[in-house]
Design a protein around this motif. Sequence first.
Motif, PDB file in Angstrom:
ATOM      1  N   PHE A 181      30.393   9.396   8.961  1.00 47.22           N
ATOM      2  CA  PHE A 181      31.511   8.710   9.617  1.00 47.22           C
ATOM      3  C   PHE A 181      31.138   8.328  11.046  1.00 47.22           C
ATOM      4  O   PHE A 181      31.282   7.169  11.449  1.00 47.22           O
ATOM      5  CB  PHE A 181      32.765   9.587   9.590  1.00 47.22           C
ATOM      6  CG  PHE A 181      33.821   9.191  10.581  1.00 47.22           C
ATOM      7  CD1 PHE A 181      34.406   7.923  10.551  1.00 47.22           C
ATOM      8  CD2 PHE A 181      34.230  10.075  11.563  1.00 47.22           C
ATOM      9  CE1 PHE A 181      35.374   7.554  11.477  1.00 47.22           C
ATOM     10  CE2 PHE A 181      35.200   9.718  12.477  1.00 47.22           C
ATOM     11  CZ  PHE A 181      35.777   8.450  12.433  1.00 47.22           C
ATOM     12  N   PHE A 182      30.637   9.274  11.811  1.00 46.28           N
ATOM     13  CA  PHE A 182      30.259   8.973  13.195  1.00 46.28           C
ATOM     14  C   PHE A 182      29.158   7.919  13.262  1.00 46.28           C
ATOM     15  O   PHE A 182      29.249   6.962  14.038  1.00 46.28           O
ATOM     16  CB  PHE A 182      29.809  10.239  13.938  1.00 46.28           C
ATOM     17  CG  PHE A 182      30.930  11.170  14.343  1.00 46.28           C
ATOM     18  CD1 PHE A 182      32.127  10.680  14.831  1.00 46.28           C
ATOM     19  CD2 PHE A 182      30.764  12.531  14.261  1.00 46.28           C
ATOM     20  CE1 PHE A 182      33.157  11.534  15.227  1.00 46.28           C
ATOM     21  CE2 PHE A 182      31.784  13.408  14.654  1.00 46.28           C
ATOM     22  CZ  PHE A 182      32.974  12.899  15.128  1.00 46.28           C
ATOM     23  N   LEU A 183      28.126   8.080  12.442  1.00 46.57           N
ATOM     24  CA  LEU A 183      26.998   7.150  12.493  1.00 46.57           C
ATOM     25  C   LEU A 183      27.403   5.725  12.094  1.00 46.57           C
ATOM     26  O   LEU A 183      26.815   4.751  12.587  1.00 46.57           O
ATOM     27  CB  LEU A 183      25.845   7.646  11.600  1.00 46.57           C
ATOM     28  CG  LEU A 183      25.133   8.895  12.120  1.00 46.57           C
ATOM     29  CD1 LEU A 183      24.109   9.389  11.113  1.00 46.57           C
ATOM     30  CD2 LEU A 183      24.490   8.629  13.481  1.00 46.57           C
ATOM     31  N   GLN A 184      28.404   5.625  11.249  1.00 48.47           N
ATOM     32  CA  GLN A 184      28.869   4.299  10.832  1.00 48.47           C
ATOM     33  C   GLN A 184      29.495   3.521  12.005  1.00 48.47           C
ATOM     34  O   GLN A 184      29.490   2.289  12.021  1.00 48.47           O
ATOM     35  CB  GLN A 184      29.897   4.456   9.711  1.00 48.47           C
ATOM     36  CG  GLN A 184      30.337   3.155   9.105  1.00 48.47           C
ATOM     37  CD  GLN A 184      31.292   3.364   7.941  1.00 48.47           C
ATOM     38  OE1 GLN A 184      31.659   4.491   7.596  1.00 48.47           O
ATOM     39  NE2 GLN A 184      31.708   2.287   7.327  1.00 48.47           N
ATOM     40  N   TRP A 185      29.987   4.229  13.025  1.00 52.79           N
ATOM     41  CA  TRP A 185      30.727   3.570  14.104  1.00 52.79           C
ATOM     42  C   TRP A 185      30.065   3.693  15.472  1.00 52.79           C
ATOM     43  O   TRP A 185      30.697   3.474  16.498  1.00 52.79           O
ATOM     44  CB  TRP A 185      32.172   4.096  14.135  1.00 52.79           C
ATOM     45  CG  TRP A 185      32.800   3.775  12.832  1.00 52.79           C
ATOM     46  CD1 TRP A 185      33.075   4.640  11.813  1.00 52.79           C
ATOM     47  CD2 TRP A 185      33.132   2.479  12.337  1.00 52.79           C
ATOM     48  NE1 TRP A 185      33.579   3.974  10.729  1.00 52.79           N
ATOM     49  CE2 TRP A 185      33.636   2.630  11.024  1.00 52.79           C
ATOM     50  CE3 TRP A 185      33.065   1.193  12.879  1.00 52.79           C
ATOM     51  CZ2 TRP A 185      34.058   1.561  10.251  1.00 52.79           C
ATOM     52  CZ3 TRP A 185      33.501   0.120  12.108  1.00 52.79           C
ATOM     53  CH2 TRP A 185      33.983   0.302  10.809  1.00 52.79           C
ATOM     54  N   VAL A 186      28.763   3.997  15.484  1.00 46.40           N
ATOM     55  CA  VAL A 186      28.043   3.985  16.763  1.00 46.40           C
ATOM     56  C   VAL A 186      27.993   2.548  17.261  1.00 46.40           C
ATOM     57  O   VAL A 186      28.039   1.597  16.473  1.00 46.40           O
ATOM     58  CB  VAL A 186      26.619   4.594  16.652  1.00 46.40           C
ATOM     59  CG1 VAL A 186      26.678   6.044  16.220  1.00 46.40           C
ATOM     60  CG2 VAL A 186      25.753   3.779  15.729  1.00 46.40           C
ATOM     61  N   PRO A 187      27.908   2.346  18.575  1.00 46.66           N
ATOM     62  CA  PRO A 187      27.893   0.973  19.099  1.00 46.66           C
ATOM     63  C   PRO A 187      26.656   0.199  18.626  1.00 46.66           C
ATOM     64  O   PRO A 187      25.578   0.770  18.481  1.00 46.66           O
ATOM     65  CB  PRO A 187      27.879   1.137  20.615  1.00 46.66           C
ATOM     66  CG  PRO A 187      27.716   2.579  20.885  1.00 46.66           C
ATOM     67  CD  PRO A 187      27.828   3.343  19.620  1.00 46.66           C
ATOM     68  N   LYS A 188      26.865  -1.072  18.388  1.00 49.59           N
ATOM     69  CA  LYS A 188      25.744  -1.942  18.022  1.00 49.59           C
ATOM     70  C   LYS A 188      24.996  -2.300  19.294  1.00 49.59           C
ATOM     71  O   LYS A 188      25.583  -2.746  20.267  1.00 49.59           O
ATOM     72  CB  LYS A 188      26.252  -3.214  17.339  1.00 49.59           C
ATOM     73  CG  LYS A 188      27.189  -2.970  16.167  1.00 49.59           C
ATOM     74  CD  LYS A 188      26.511  -2.259  15.023  1.00 49.59           C
ATOM     75  CE  LYS A 188      27.471  -2.058  13.860  1.00 49.59           C
ATOM     76  NZ  LYS A 188      27.549  -0.725  13.362  1.00 49.59           N
ATOM     77  N   LYS A 189      23.712  -2.090  19.302  1.00 52.74           N
ATOM     78  CA  LYS A 189      22.899  -2.340  20.514  1.00 52.74           C
ATOM     79  C   LYS A 189      22.481  -3.782  20.599  1.00 52.74           C
ATOM     80  O   LYS A 189      22.335  -4.516  19.743  1.00 52.74           O
ATOM     81  CB  LYS A 189      21.658  -1.427  20.515  1.00 52.74           C
ATOM     82  CG  LYS A 189      21.990   0.046  20.433  1.00 52.74           C
ATOM     83  CD  LYS A 189      22.552   0.584  21.715  1.00 52.74           C
ATOM     84  CE  LYS A 189      22.920   2.039  21.526  1.00 52.74           C
ATOM     85  NZ  LYS A 189      23.529   2.688  22.556  1.00 52.74           N
TER      86      LYS A 189
END
Length: 189
Positions: A181-189
């Motif tokens: 869940f967290f990794l799915q919503w990390v900011p796009k760089k």
Amino acid sequence: MKKLLITGLLSFGILTFSQELKEKTNERETNKALLIKTDHAELQAQKKAAEEKSTLPKPYNPKANAEQDIKKLIAKAKKENKNIMIQAGGNWCIWCLRFNQFVQTNDELKKIVDKNFLYYHLNYSPDNKNEKVFAKYDKPGDKFGYPVFIVLDKTGKLIHIQRSDVLEEGKGYGLEKVKDFFLQWVPKK
């Protein structure tokens, strides 16, 4: 003969009625015992949850100005290129407190959160329902219960709302489910 037949039928009827009455009484007694047993189990579970709740940190602040806090987080998120993870719930909610404890005490999850998100505990309680803030995000707690997660990008734009029940595993949360869940919503760089 007729009298004997009538007496026999009456006796049979009384015996049948008596047997049915006895069966219904036994059934009621069994049901009553089950209710008492169920009530006792529920009380024990509530007592155990209350004991657990008393030991967990209370991250929600009913006195906080959530609108102002989130505005500050958005300004900070822009500078740090992070998304905002809002965990909505309250100190009254055992699952909210369990989730907070789970993330804070798991090094892998804490590292993901600290690196990618500004984390905020949005209070919902009788003291402060934060109705304006919740309305802005279409009142997700009304739909999904608590905790519920509101994910904002660094500009404050809503990008996802996440129910928490799909992250549960047993009497807690699943590491892989929460991590995904967290990794799915990390900011796009």
